[in-house]
Design an enzyme around this catalytic site. Structure first.
Site, PDB file in Angstrom:
ATOM      1  N   PRO A 114       0.832  -1.221   0.000  1.00 52.64           N
ATOM      2  CA  PRO A 114       0.000   0.000   0.000  1.00 52.64           C
ATOM      3  C   PRO A 114       0.855   1.255   0.000  1.00 52.64           C
ATOM      4  O   PRO A 114       0.851   2.011   0.954  1.00 52.64           O
ATOM      5  CB  PRO A 114      -0.824  -0.138   1.286  1.00 52.64           C
ATOM      6  N   CYS A 115       1.586   1.448  -1.043  1.00 51.54           N
ATOM      7  CA  CYS A 115       2.464   2.618  -1.077  1.00 51.54           C
ATOM      8  C   CYS A 115       1.684   3.904  -0.921  1.00 51.54           C
ATOM      9  O   CYS A 115       2.225   4.911  -0.538  1.00 51.54           O
ATOM     10  CB  CYS A 115       3.218   2.644  -2.387  1.00 51.54           C
TER      11      CYS A 115
END
Length: 112
Positions: A63-64
């Site tokens: 989940p950058c």
DNA sequence: TAATTGACTTCGC
DNA sequence: GGCGAAGCCAATT
């Protein structure tokens, strides 16, 4: 054995992997700063290096978009920070003027 | 191996 | 509030 103890996980877990692992630890609805992620990886000053890694996260498992810059600023997202903003909003994180609202409250702290 | 790059951070104007 | 410069780190070329 151990000898040298070396290796530890340093061999299979490089800074790159540690950062990814740290990012994955960020729960939904929360965000962390590059500096925090770097610190979680073992190098608080490697915020820039983290950015480099994030650029290559490519994996959906990372989940950058939950990683933002200091002060709650959006930072960047491959040039689609608008998308990042939408993803954060989808998790309940309000973004205003390229800034995370209540960032201090949404900020996730890596615990040991 | 060396040099460059980059989704950073902080200070100053 | 916005812009610029310097510093620090690891990955990439």
């Amino acid at each position: 054995m151990a000898q040298t103890g070396e290796k530890r996980a340093d061999r299979v877990l490089t800074f790159h992997s540690r950062v990814l692992a740290a990012v994955r630890r960020i729960p939904p609805g929360r965000v962390a700063t590059y500096g925090d992620v770097a610190a979680a990886a073992g190098v608080p000053r490697a915020a820039r290096a983290v950015g480099n890694i994030m650029k290559g996260c490519r994996a959906a498992a990372i989940p950058c978009h939950r990683v933002v810059a200091s002060g709650g600023r959006l930072g960047g997202y491959g040039g689609n920070e608008g998308l990042k903003r939408a993803l954060l909003a989808a998790e309940g994180i309000v973004v205003s003027a390229r800034r995370v609202k209540d960032f201090d409250r949404k900020r996730f702290v890596f615990r040991k």
